[in-house]
Design a protein around this motif. Structure first.
Motif, PDB file in Angstrom:
ATOM      1  N   TRP A 114       0.721  -1.259   0.085  1.00  0.00           N
ATOM      2  CA  TRP A 114      -0.014  -0.014  -0.054  1.00  0.00           C
ATOM      3  C   TRP A 114       0.824   1.210   0.036  1.00  0.00           C
ATOM      4  CZ3 TRP A 114      -2.086   2.581   5.003  1.00  0.00           C
ATOM      5  CH2 TRP A 114      -2.807   3.418   4.633  1.00  0.00           C
ATOM      6  N   ILE A 115       2.062   1.194   0.666  1.00  0.00           N
ATOM      7  CA  ILE A 115       2.759   2.553   0.843  1.00  0.00           C
ATOM      8  C   ILE A 115       3.490   2.988  -0.479  1.00  0.00           C
ATOM      9  CG2 ILE A 115       2.826   2.354   3.458  1.00  0.00           C
ATOM     10  CD1 ILE A 115       5.609   1.497   3.048  1.00  0.00           C
ATOM     11  N   THR A 116       3.692   1.921  -1.235  1.00  0.00           N
ATOM     12  CA  THR A 116       4.165   2.146  -2.536  1.00  0.00           C
ATOM     13  C   THR A 116       3.216   2.905  -3.528  1.00  0.00           C
ATOM     14  OG1 THR A 116       3.711  -0.023  -3.682  1.00  0.00           O
ATOM     15  CG2 THR A 116       5.808   0.233  -2.308  1.00  0.00           C
ATOM     16  N   LYS A 117       1.837   2.954  -3.153  1.00  0.00           N
ATOM     17  CA  LYS A 117       0.880   3.419  -4.183  1.00  0.00           C
ATOM     18  C   LYS A 117      -0.241   3.965  -3.361  1.00  0.00           C
ATOM     19  CE  LYS A 117       1.528  -0.227  -7.428  1.00  0.00           C
ATOM     20  NZ  LYS A 117       0.824  -1.443  -8.198  1.00  0.00           N
ATOM     21  N   LEU A 118       0.260   4.980  -2.361  1.00  0.00           N
ATOM     22  CA  LEU A 118      -0.775   5.638  -1.501  1.00  0.00           C
ATOM     23  C   LEU A 118      -1.635   6.568  -2.295  1.00  0.00           C
ATOM     24  CD1 LEU A 118       1.687   6.554   1.686  1.00  0.00           C
ATOM     25  CD2 LEU A 118      -0.537   5.044   1.478  1.00  0.00           C
ATOM     26  N   PRO A 119      -2.738   6.761  -2.077  1.00  0.00           N
ATOM     27  CA  PRO A 119      -3.553   7.802  -2.641  1.00  0.00           C
ATOM     28  C   PRO A 119      -3.023   9.073  -1.980  1.00  0.00           C
ATOM     29  CG  PRO A 119      -4.887   6.945  -0.849  1.00  0.00           C
ATOM     30  CD  PRO A 119      -3.536   5.880  -0.922  1.00  0.00           C
ATOM     31  N   PRO A 120      -3.435  10.296  -2.825  1.00  0.00           N
ATOM     32  CA  PRO A 120      -2.686  11.438  -2.363  1.00  0.00           C
ATOM     33  C   PRO A 120      -3.440  12.089  -1.300  1.00  0.00           C
ATOM     34  CG  PRO A 120      -4.054  11.735  -4.452  1.00  0.00           C
ATOM     35  CD  PRO A 120      -3.930  10.364  -4.443  1.00  0.00           C
ATOM     36  N   ILE A 121      -4.674  11.850  -1.062  1.00  0.00           N
ATOM     37  CA  ILE A 121      -5.840  12.438   0.003  1.00  0.00           C
ATOM     38  C   ILE A 121      -6.027  11.400   0.915  1.00  0.00           C
ATOM     39  CG2 ILE A 121      -7.726  13.701   0.488  1.00  0.00           C
ATOM     40  CD1 ILE A 121      -5.273  15.278  -0.886  1.00  0.00           C
ATOM     41  N   LEU A 122      -6.162  11.673   2.226  1.00  0.00           N
ATOM     42  CA  LEU A 122      -6.968  10.823   3.285  1.00  0.00           C
ATOM     43  C   LEU A 122      -8.258  11.451   3.405  1.00  0.00           C
ATOM     44  CD1 LEU A 122      -5.458   9.567   6.832  1.00  0.00           C
ATOM     45  CD2 LEU A 122      -8.129  10.119   6.107  1.00  0.00           C
ATOM     46  N   LEU A 124     -11.419  12.418   5.024  1.00  0.00           N
ATOM     47  CA  LEU A 124     -12.215  12.266   6.107  1.00  0.00           C
ATOM     48  C   LEU A 124     -13.098  13.061   6.060  1.00  0.00           C
ATOM     49  CD1 LEU A 124     -11.896  10.929   9.176  1.00  0.00           C
ATOM     50  CD2 LEU A 124     -10.421  13.039   9.783  1.00  0.00           C
ATOM     51  N   LYS A 125     -14.270  12.342   5.521  1.00  0.00           N
ATOM     52  CA  LYS A 125     -15.531  13.269   5.376  1.00  0.00           C
ATOM     53  C   LYS A 125     -15.422  14.410   4.605  1.00  0.00           C
ATOM     54  CE  LYS A 125     -18.510  11.039   8.463  1.00  0.00           C
ATOM     55  NZ  LYS A 125     -19.369  10.836   9.738  1.00  0.00           N
ATOM     56  N   ASP A 126     -15.667  15.750   5.424  1.00  0.00           N
ATOM     57  CA  ASP A 126     -15.635  16.963   4.799  1.00  0.00           C
ATOM     58  C   ASP A 126     -14.277  17.717   5.185  1.00  0.00           C
ATOM     59  OD1 ASP A 126     -18.085  16.872   3.661  1.00  0.00           O
ATOM     60  OD2 ASP A 126     -18.908  17.608   5.798  1.00  0.00           O
ATOM     61  N   ALA A 127     -13.304  16.693   5.794  1.00  0.00           N
ATOM     62  CA  ALA A 127     -11.695  17.178   6.018  1.00  0.00           C
ATOM     63  C   ALA A 127     -10.564  16.441   5.323  1.00  0.00           C
ATOM     64  CB  ALA A 127     -11.631  17.172   7.554  1.00  0.00           C
ATOM     65  N   PRO A 128     -10.487  16.697   4.001  1.00  0.00           N
ATOM     66  CA  PRO A 128      -9.555  15.934   3.212  1.00  0.00           C
ATOM     67  C   PRO A 128      -8.204  16.437   3.914  1.00  0.00           C
ATOM     68  CG  PRO A 128     -10.465  17.874   1.926  1.00  0.00           C
ATOM     69  CD  PRO A 128     -11.357  17.492   3.161  1.00  0.00           C
ATOM     70  N   LEU A 129      -7.292  15.270   3.940  1.00  0.00           N
ATOM     71  CA  LEU A 129      -5.925  15.616   4.541  1.00  0.00           C
ATOM     72  C   LEU A 129      -5.018  15.131   3.330  1.00  0.00           C
ATOM     73  CD1 LEU A 129      -6.637  14.213   7.967  1.00  0.00           C
ATOM     74  CD2 LEU A 129      -6.646  16.765   7.350  1.00  0.00           C
ATOM     75  N   GLN A 130      -4.210  15.855   2.922  1.00  0.00           N
ATOM     76  CA  GLN A 130      -3.076  15.565   1.998  1.00  0.00           C
ATOM     77  C   GLN A 130      -2.029  14.682   2.945  1.00  0.00           C
ATOM     78  OE1 GLN A 130      -1.024  18.548   0.156  1.00  0.00           O
ATOM     79  NE2 GLN A 130       0.295  17.434  -1.434  1.00  0.00           N
ATOM     80  N   ILE A 131      -1.578  13.523   1.970  1.00  0.00           N
ATOM     81  CA  ILE A 131      -0.576  12.485   2.699  1.00  0.00           C
ATOM     82  C   ILE A 131       0.821  13.117   2.185  1.00  0.00           C
ATOM     83  CG2 ILE A 131       0.345  10.170   2.950  1.00  0.00           C
ATOM     84  CD1 ILE A 131      -2.517   9.148   2.379  1.00  0.00           C
ATOM     85  N   LYS A 132       1.571  13.562   3.116  1.00  0.00           N
ATOM     86  CA  LYS A 132       2.698  14.267   2.673  1.00  0.00           C
ATOM     87  C   LYS A 132       4.117  13.238   2.675  1.00  0.00           C
ATOM     88  CE  LYS A 132       3.131  18.359   2.516  1.00  0.00           C
ATOM     89  NZ  LYS A 132       3.221  19.227   1.154  1.00  0.00           N
ATOM     90  N   LYS A 133       3.952  12.365   3.721  1.00  0.00           N
ATOM     91  CA  LYS A 133       5.044  11.513   4.027  1.00  0.00           C
ATOM     92  C   LYS A 133       4.675  10.314   4.813  1.00  0.00           C
ATOM     93  CE  LYS A 133       8.214  12.600   6.867  1.00  0.00           C
ATOM     94  NZ  LYS A 133       9.506  13.351   7.441  1.00  0.00           N
ATOM     95  N   VAL A 134       5.398   9.204   4.921  1.00  0.00           N
ATOM     96  CA  VAL A 134       5.082   8.047   5.698  1.00  0.00           C
ATOM     97  C   VAL A 134       6.460   7.216   5.815  1.00  0.00           C
ATOM     98  CG1 VAL A 134       4.515   6.562   3.473  1.00  0.00           C
ATOM     99  CG2 VAL A 134       3.952   5.969   6.053  1.00  0.00           C
ATOM    100  N   SER A 135       6.616   7.154   7.174  1.00  0.00           N
ATOM    101  CA  SER A 135       7.673   6.723   7.738  1.00  0.00           C
ATOM    102  C   SER A 135       7.446   5.419   8.588  1.00  0.00           C
ATOM    103  CB  SER A 135       8.672   7.989   8.560  1.00  0.00           C
ATOM    104  OG  SER A 135       8.515   9.175   7.747  1.00  0.00           O
ATOM    105  N   ILE A 136       8.802   4.928   8.862  1.00  0.00           N
ATOM    106  CA  ILE A 136       8.478   3.596  10.047  1.00  0.00           C
ATOM    107  C   ILE A 136       8.787   4.257  11.552  1.00  0.00           C
ATOM    108  CG2 ILE A 136       9.790   1.533  10.899  1.00  0.00           C
ATOM    109  CD1 ILE A 136      10.466   0.924   8.057  1.00  0.00           C
ATOM    110  N   ALA A 137       7.483   3.880  12.062  1.00  0.00           N
ATOM    111  CA  ALA A 137       7.483   4.215  13.689  1.00  0.00           C
ATOM    112  C   ALA A 137       8.031   3.374  14.510  1.00  0.00           C
ATOM    113  CB  ALA A 137       6.113   4.861  14.031  1.00  0.00           C
ATOM    114  N   HIS A 138       7.608   1.949  14.209  1.00  0.00           N
ATOM    115  CA  HIS A 138       8.045   0.859  15.003  1.00  0.00           C
ATOM    116  C   HIS A 138       8.719   0.006  14.071  1.00  0.00           C
ATOM    117  CE1 HIS A 138       6.040   2.611  18.329  1.00  0.00           C
ATOM    118  NE2 HIS A 138       4.760   2.493  17.564  1.00  0.00           N
ATOM    119  N   THR A 139       9.888  -0.666  14.357  1.00  0.00           N
ATOM    120  CA  THR A 139      10.800  -1.499  13.467  1.00  0.00           C
ATOM    121  C   THR A 139       9.986  -2.676  12.849  1.00  0.00           C
ATOM    122  OG1 THR A 139      12.354  -0.603  14.453  1.00  0.00           O
ATOM    123  CG2 THR A 139      12.735  -2.695  13.203  1.00  0.00           C
TER     124      THR A 139
END
Length: 375
Positions: A114-122, A124-139
């Motif tokens: 999934w993280i190789t083909k993320l959609p640009p927007i999350l 959330l109903k009337d609050a669209p959030l742009q996905i800027k970056k995804v990182s590993i938080a827990h190994t």
């Protein structure tokens, strides 16, 4: 196969196929100034499951309907919110973070693709959030890798409960990190997903006998969580360790430390798929968003107040069904009073719109009846 926008937001390589546990953190940005309803974690939960459905409908069905422990969890949004009436306001270009954790190999494999083909927007109903970056938080790791050799010296461990945390006990919420409850919570996930089942009663009896709480700093909170009702939970931190004689049981001592390492992946207690129970392994005082917390508490307290009222009115019928009806009516009416639309509520709690419309009318009538009886 669904179509996804290509992305350059990923700041991590994918992980080995055998990975069972991994945690991701998403950096998000609000695309406009908009309102966010207080139980938005229901929307985050639904959006994530819909992403899984587009990729793997069978896995999505299992995550949604499976009877076992859920092999994933999510956090609430972390960031500063501004109160706007009875809702929260996001400012355009505001930065937020969001965590998603996998607890099984199928979910970790999905996240890897999934993280190789993320959609640009999350969305959330009337609050669209742009996905800027995804990182590993827990190994990325496996359950077997959590079973490391025992430390050379007796070692205390720290747990911090970042979001409200609670357990179910005798049909009620239990907002205290008693060791047996903590490790029962972690062991359930271990037994469901590790492939290395441990006899529960013997291990928990050993925990009760040998785990010592050294320090704690806790605060109780009430939140509206999940699709119905409110939860009494706690946030804060604690330090605990093993009695020295406990280390003579090598197997259980190794499992103790493995479950502590598991905590940051699986979270603690119940409703972790709706943002509760987020846990980390050091002493951290949770950063509370006061405006967000106040609104969430107000909603939770109103749901609890209405639930008590409706349950009292239905005392003669009694039983689990009456209690569930009281909780459902209370949730619908309280959320409607907070300014949410009936359609939004119906979607969140997965109930037909006409049923929700009927329930809010019945709930209002019951509430007014109680108000009038007190005159």
């Amino acid at each position: 196969m669904p179509r996804f926008a290509r992305t350059r937001k990923r700041e991590t390589d994918t992980w080995p196929d055998e990975t069972q546990l991994v945690g991701l953190v998403f950096d998000l940005e609000a695309t406009s100034t908009t309102s966010l309803y207080s139980q938005y974690t229901i929307g985050l939960h639904a959006w994530f499951l819909d992403q899984v459905r587009q990729y793997n409908p069978e896995l999505s069905a299992y995550l949604h309907d499976g009877e076992s422990e859920k092999p994933f969890n999510i956090s609430a949004l972390a960031g500063q919110f501004v109160p706007s009436g009875k809702q929260l306001q996001l400012q355009a270009n505001q930065n937020l973070t969001w965590h998603v954790n996998a607890l099984s190999q199928p979910v970790a494999a999905f996240l890897s693709q999934w993280i190789t083909k993320l959609p640009p927007i999350l969305n959330l109903k009337d609050a669209p959030l742009q996905i800027k970056k995804v990182s590993i938080a827990h190994t990325p790791t496996t359950y077997a890798q959590l079973l490391q050799p025992l430390p050379d010296k007796y070692r205390d461990v720290n747990l911090s409960f970042i979001s409200p945390t609670s357990f179910r006990r005798k049909g009620h919420h239990f907002p205290l990190p008693v060791p047996v409850n903590l490790f029962h919570s972690y062991l359930r996930r271990w037994n469901d997903f590790s492939g290395m089942t441990v006899e529960q009663d013997a291990f928990l009896a050993w925990i009760d006998e040998n785990v010592i709480i050294h320090q704690h700093r806790l605060e109780s909170v009430k939140v509206a969580a999940g699709k119905r009702g409110s939860v009494t939970g706690f946030i804060g931190a604690m330090s605990c360790g093993l009695d020295k004689q406990a280390l003579t049981n090598i197997e259980f001592s190794k499992l103790f430390y493995a479950l502590i390492r598991l905590a940051c992946y699986c979270g603690t207690g119940h409703k972790t798929t709706f943002g509760l129970g987020q846990t980390c392994l050091n002493q951290v005082v949770p950063e509370q968003n006061i405006s967000s917390q106040v609104l969430t508490n107000l909603l939770a307290e109103r749901i609890e107040e209405l639930t008590r009222l409706f349950k009292a009115q239905r005392q003669r019928t009694g039983g689990e069904r009456a209690e569930k009806t009281a909780s459902t009516w209370a949730t619908i009416l309280a959320r409607r009073e907070m300014g949410e639309s009936l359609q939004a509520i119906a979607t969140d709690i997965e109930m037909p719109y006409d049923t929700v419309k009927t329930y809010v009318k019945l709930a209002r009538r019951a509430w007014k009846q109680d108000e009038n009886s007190g005159l």
